[in-house]
Design an enzyme around this catalytic site. Structure first.
Site, PDB file in Angstrom:
ATOM      1  N   ASN A 442       0.672  -1.187   0.083  1.00 13.85           N
ATOM      2  CA  ASN A 442      -0.064   0.087   0.180  1.00 13.85           C
ATOM      3  C   ASN A 442       1.001   1.272   0.011  1.00 13.85           C
ATOM      4  OD1 ASN A 442      -1.768   2.069   0.574  1.00 13.85           O
ATOM      5  ND2 ASN A 442      -3.127   0.603   1.520  1.00 13.85           N
ATOM      6  N   ASP A 443       1.547   1.410   1.129  1.00 11.83           N
ATOM      7  CA  ASP A 443       2.234   2.765   1.255  1.00 11.83           C
ATOM      8  C   ASP A 443       3.489   2.831   0.531  1.00 11.83           C
ATOM      9  OD1 ASP A 443       0.483   3.555   3.459  1.00 11.83           O
ATOM     10  OD2 ASP A 443       1.444   2.101   4.675  1.00 11.83           O
ATOM     11  N   VAL A 444       3.842   1.926  -0.048  1.00  8.95           N
ATOM     12  CA  VAL A 444       5.254   1.792  -0.765  1.00  8.95           C
ATOM     13  C   VAL A 444       5.021   2.079  -2.292  1.00  8.95           C
ATOM     14  CG1 VAL A 444       6.758   0.473   0.727  1.00  8.95           C
ATOM     15  CG2 VAL A 444       5.411  -0.512  -1.005  1.00  8.95           C
TER      16      VAL A 444
END
Length: 516
Positions: A442-444
């Protein structure tokens, strides 16, 4: 003869640690490197047990020693065999905390040993009495130079305690038992506690030389006394200050980790690991043990270097990691909600897209680990390659919950090392990739890191999957990731969402691709 053999055992242990650490740099040699380092540790432990001599005497209490080794070994083997890949980060954090606890306990034992053993008084300082003396008498022992020895003890105590308490909190946060917690002015409180630790340490080092007390026997009518008749100990103030340092160090370890958010946990684990290494090195100094010193220095330096690299990968300073609370509840509160509509893709359509692509890039994330889907992912990769599709994996340095989490995950499924591409290499190939399959990350892959200055992750290098011709994202739901930040990638026109458990979805994709 025994001393020479012990030195050789320690030399072998030190060399195997270095060789093993070098081999850990590559997944295809990491397992062998672990075994080599473990063999060196076994030799060093066996040498210490059977060859160590002090004043002509070896170790005692072999029953306790072997009982401890047996109990610890059984617990360690069972825990390592039963742990799931999703729980690997918290296991690493807990085991690291045990290393810090060992360093802390060593410091406590050595302080008690130092405080209840007579310093080496010169013969001309041996006091003489001709009448009944007081029950105890304070004596200066500046010439003994106890401060340096106590400084090493305190470093092991402080660093080991912080590592132990911080690692336990990190373990609790990773498995969901402990929530992020912060309060107004917490950073000031942290600094005050740290300041108290420093002040107490300075007081202890400066005051130890003149703090010894002679507990005198009843010598009425005795003209002189031999040193063997005297009972030595440090003053109560020194003892109280030492244990106050222990309490404040444990408290600081808790306060230090509590506010740090989930997205920063890989960096925190790496930092705490380096703390444990430094604390172990202090134990090597105390016991003049070269293999313990070498192991501690290697762990401490490797952990520090890894922490720096992780911060660089996130484009954040260590100071920002420690006080930024990124990924905690504060960050989650800043989530802006859905940024538009998203579109879904069916399993059959996704299978067609993957089967007839020329180049596919797979981005593994924590969701893949949660679903234990690494083996199914490798099976899909092999099936696509059999059908002429080029497949590679894009690995972000901070994907997952600990450093190298995705590398370990894929290595468990025997994914060839050459298929794992680091972030820079993968980003260079994104524009020529037909399909990117994001599995639980997700965040990456959040483009807000590049184009939204208001985002908490702005400036963090990411996998630029939006440059590919098409992106398929597998998630359980549209909930934000561990950092609590909405991902704009999910709402872009070229992105399609494929909802469901990663393992089940991959197995169904495999079945669909086989039919094409």
């Amino acid at each position: 003869m025994g001393a020479s053999l012990l030195s050789i055992a320690y030399l072998i242990g030190s060399v195997t640690f270095i060789v093993g650490l070098k081999m850990l740099s590559k997944p295809d040699t990491a397992r062998r490197g672990n075994l080599i380092a473990a063999a060196g540790m076994f030799i060093a432990i066996a040498g210490t047990i059977f060859l160590y001599k002090s004043n002509g005497e070896g170790l005692h209490n072999y029953g306790w020693i072997f009982a401890g080794l047996a109990i610890g070994g059984i617990i360690g083997v069972m825990a390592a065999k039963k742990v799931k890949m999703t729980a690997m980060p918290e296991m690493v954090s807990l085991f690291n905390g045990m290393g810090g606890a060992c360093a802390m306990l060593i410091s406590i034992v050595e302080f008690n040993h130092m405080s209840h053993n007579a310093p080496q008084l010169a013969p001309d300082l041996l006091p003489m009495w001709t009448s009944a003396p007081p029950n105890e008498l304070a004596i200066p022992v500046e010439h003994v130079r106890m401060g340096g020895h106590l400084l090493i003890i305190l470093l092991g105590l402080i660093i080991g305690s912080v590592s132990f308490a911080g690692s336990v909190i990190a373990w609790g946060k990773l498995n969901g038992k402990i929530r992020d917690f912060s309060f107004k002015g917490q950073h000031i409180v942290n600094l005050v506690v740290l300041g108290l630790i420093v002040v107490l340490a300075v007081y202890l080092v400066a005051g130890i030389n003149g703090s010894y007390l002679l507990h005198l026997p009843d010598m009425k009518g005795v003209g002189s006394v031999s040193i063997a008749q005297l009972d030595y100990g440090v003053s109560p103030a020194i003892t109280i200050a030492f244990y106050a340092t222990l309490v404040f160090s444990l408290l600081y370890g808790i306060l230090f980790v509590m506010p740090i958010g989930g997205a920063d946990m890989p960096v925190v684990i790496s930092l705490l690991n380096s703390f444990t290494g430094v604390a172990a090195a202090c134990g090597g100094f105390l016991y003049d043990n070269p293999v313990m010193l070498t192991g501690g220095i290697l762990v401490g330096s490797a952990g520090t270097i890894l922490t720096i690299l992780m911060c660089k990968a996130m484009n954040r300073s260590l100071k920002n990691v420690l006080i930024g609370s990124f990924g905690g509840s504060a960050a989650g509160a800043q989530s802006s909600g859905e940024q538009g509509s998203y579109k879904e893709i069916s399993l059959s359509d996704a299978a067609v897209v993957l089967r007839y692509a020329n180049k596919v890039m797979i981005v593994p994330g924590y969701g893949l680990a949660v679903a234990q889907a690494q083996h199914a992912c490798h099976e899909l990769e092999k099936l696509l390659e059999e059908k002429g599709v080029s497949v590679a994996y894009a690995i972000h340095p901070v994907a997952g919950r600990m450093p190298g989490h995705m590398n370990v995950l894929l290595a468990e499924a025997d994914v060839p090392y050459e298929k794992l591409e680091e972030m820079e290499q993968a980003n260079g190939e994104m524009s020529t990739t037909d399909v990117v399959l994001v599995l639980g990350a997700n965040d990456v892959v959040n483009p807000a890191a590049k184009n939204d200055p208001a985002s908490p992750i702005y400036g963090m290098p990411i996998l630029e999957v939006e440059l590919a011709k098409m992106v398929i994202v597998n998630k359980r739901s549209m909930k934000p990731g561990y950092a609590g930040i909405e991902n704009a990638l999910f709402f872009q026109p070229k992105t399609s969402m494929l909802f469901g458990d990663a393992k089940a979805v991959l197995q169904q994709l495999i079945a669909e691709v086989k039919l094409l």
